[in-house]
Design a protein around this motif. Sequence first.
Motif, mmCIF file in Angstrom:
data_model
loop_
_atom_site.group_PDB
_atom_site.id
_atom_site.type_symbol
_atom_site.label_atom_id
_atom_site.label_comp_id
_atom_site.label_asym_id
_atom_site.label_seq_id
_atom_site.Cartn_x
_atom_site.Cartn_y
_atom_site.Cartn_z
ATOM 1 N N VAL A 35 -18.330 72.897 64.024
ATOM 2 C CA VAL A 35 -18.960 71.880 64.881
ATOM 3 C C VAL A 35 -18.228 71.792 66.211
ATOM 4 O O VAL A 35 -18.854 71.735 67.282
ATOM 5 C CB VAL A 35 -18.977 70.516 64.161
ATOM 6 C CG1 VAL A 35 -19.457 69.422 65.111
ATOM 7 C CG2 VAL A 35 -19.886 70.565 62.940
ATOM 8 N N LEU A 80 -26.485 68.474 66.685
ATOM 9 C CA LEU A 80 -26.145 67.317 67.522
ATOM 10 C C LEU A 80 -25.014 67.652 68.492
ATOM 11 O O LEU A 80 -25.003 67.178 69.634
ATOM 12 C CB LEU A 80 -25.764 66.136 66.638
ATOM 13 C CG LEU A 80 -26.893 65.572 65.772
ATOM 14 C CD1 LEU A 80 -26.367 64.489 64.837
ATOM 15 C CD2 LEU A 80 -28.036 65.039 66.628
ATOM 16 N N ALA A 81 -24.056 68.462 68.043
ATOM 17 C CA ALA A 81 -22.959 68.869 68.924
ATOM 18 C C ALA A 81 -23.482 69.717 70.078
ATOM 19 O O ALA A 81 -23.023 69.581 71.226
ATOM 20 C CB ALA A 81 -21.909 69.643 68.130
ATOM 21 N N TRP A 89 -26.782 70.267 60.702
ATOM 22 C CA TRP A 89 -27.234 69.143 61.518
ATOM 23 C C TRP A 89 -26.171 68.687 62.510
ATOM 24 O O TRP A 89 -26.478 68.352 63.649
ATOM 25 C CB TRP A 89 -27.625 67.962 60.615
ATOM 26 C CG TRP A 89 -28.901 68.178 59.883
ATOM 27 C CD1 TRP A 89 -29.060 68.439 58.556
ATOM 28 C CD2 TRP A 89 -30.217 68.170 60.438
ATOM 29 N NE1 TRP A 89 -30.392 68.596 58.253
ATOM 30 C CE2 TRP A 89 -31.129 68.426 59.393
ATOM 31 C CE3 TRP A 89 -30.710 67.966 61.729
ATOM 32 C CZ2 TRP A 89 -32.492 68.484 59.585
ATOM 33 C CZ3 TRP A 89 -32.073 68.023 61.935
ATOM 34 C CH2 TRP A 89 -32.951 68.284 60.878
ATOM 35 N N ARG A 90 -24.912 68.677 62.068
ATOM 36 C CA ARG A 90 -23.845 68.262 62.991
ATOM 37 C C ARG A 90 -23.692 69.261 64.131
ATOM 38 O O ARG A 90 -23.385 68.883 65.272
ATOM 39 C CB ARG A 90 -22.534 68.101 62.226
ATOM 40 C CG ARG A 90 -22.493 66.849 61.362
ATOM 41 C CD ARG A 90 -21.141 66.664 60.710
ATOM 42 N NE ARG A 90 -20.892 67.684 59.701
ATOM 43 C CZ ARG A 90 -19.738 67.845 59.064
ATOM 44 N NH1 ARG A 90 -18.709 67.057 59.353
ATOM 45 N NH2 ARG A 90 -19.591 68.781 58.154
ATOM 46 N N PRO A 134 -16.014 71.255 60.172
ATOM 47 C CA PRO A 134 -15.425 70.625 61.366
ATOM 48 C C PRO A 134 -15.067 71.641 62.449
ATOM 49 O O PRO A 134 -15.306 71.398 63.634
ATOM 50 C CB PRO A 134 -14.178 69.930 60.806
ATOM 51 C CG PRO A 134 -14.473 69.707 59.362
ATOM 52 C CD PRO A 134 -15.271 70.900 58.944
#
Length: 405
Positions: A15, A89-90, A85-86, A12
């Motif tokens: 990201v 996308l971020a 992957w996150r 977290p």
Amino acid sequence: MSASPNDIETPPRRVGEVFLAFLSLGLRSFGGPIAHLGYFRRAFVEQRRWLDDAHFSQLLALCQFLPGPASSQLGFAIGMQRAGWRGALAAFAGFTLPSAVLMFAFAWWAAYLNGPWGQSLLHGLKLVAVVVVAQGVLGMWRSLAPDMPRRLLAITAAVVLLWQPSAWLQLLVIAVAAVVSPWLCRSVMPHREVTPSPGYGMRAATLLLACYGFLLLAAFVIAADGHPLMQIGAAFYRAGALVFGGGHVVLPWLRQALVAPGWVDEGSFLAGYGAAQAMPGPMFSLAAYLGSRMFGGQGGAAGAMVALLSIFLPGFLLLSGVLPFWQRLSARQEAVRVVAAINAAVVGLLAAAFYNPVWTGTVRGWTDVFIAACGFLMLVVARQPAWVAVLWCVAATLAGHALVH
């Protein structure tokens, strides 16, 4: 020190870190795709040290090899290297959000520009398109056609596409360039740096490539009389999937897909393209404007969102699918020569688009020639940022209107 998606300590936090870093770039990265590469290297190699130069160069080479928006694909890959992957996308969300919101707002505002002053403003933005595409042609000519065989290939491609500017002929020109690459690009040699690992295997990569191919086939199969949102998605997916060089090179693809069937009028198309030059972030955010303006302005927010996601999706699917294979492919001489020949053909494609529709659809007389020439000199000789040329073209056009009226 570079990081792979497999050694993330606190996802977290990572990201969020990726999102904020790319949001900062999305708010201030003026200058177009080539300038973005410089921003990325300074931010992630020199300042944050998320990647070293060897890994950055490999990711950049891959993104230039593939069709799609090269700078956004590079950002997607850097985000993936940092936080999986996150993180990818971020990175996309942070880098794209500012320009997408601004282009959607311009689509709404453009509907109120029907008076003479509004039309002069739009004409000034069209002149910006003339200036920036001319700069793009010159820059790509220098970097992608550095020797006589590739220059001849670029000139031939331009002549063919000026003779018959169709989307299928563009694909044919690119295919022929790939076929003749062993003879025309014999001097091009591969780089052999270590390629970063994406953190997933061949099976996942194959699935991603299959998704890319299936959606591309579906985009060609969808009939012109289907649901409007499906038509928008199909048109923008085709453009994002097949355009080599990204940025300015998407212009002829989108014009063929949107203007030719009458979904967007020529004036609105060029005005939006000119406005995109004044925005930070990726050029492909133009899709938010065009999706909203589809079908006489009926696309709205849904059209903007579908267009935006559809034009970026194929490039991201293809990049993610090719990453695990890239280390083996990038060492092959034949592959590198094919890329060099395709890039040279893309220079010709952009040169043809510069003449028609950018020049023929915008320049009305010697006053426009003077304004565009001054803007071009600002960018190429004085090396001013793109927003300076935007201000000049718009202000000079409005001043000319005031003098005449």
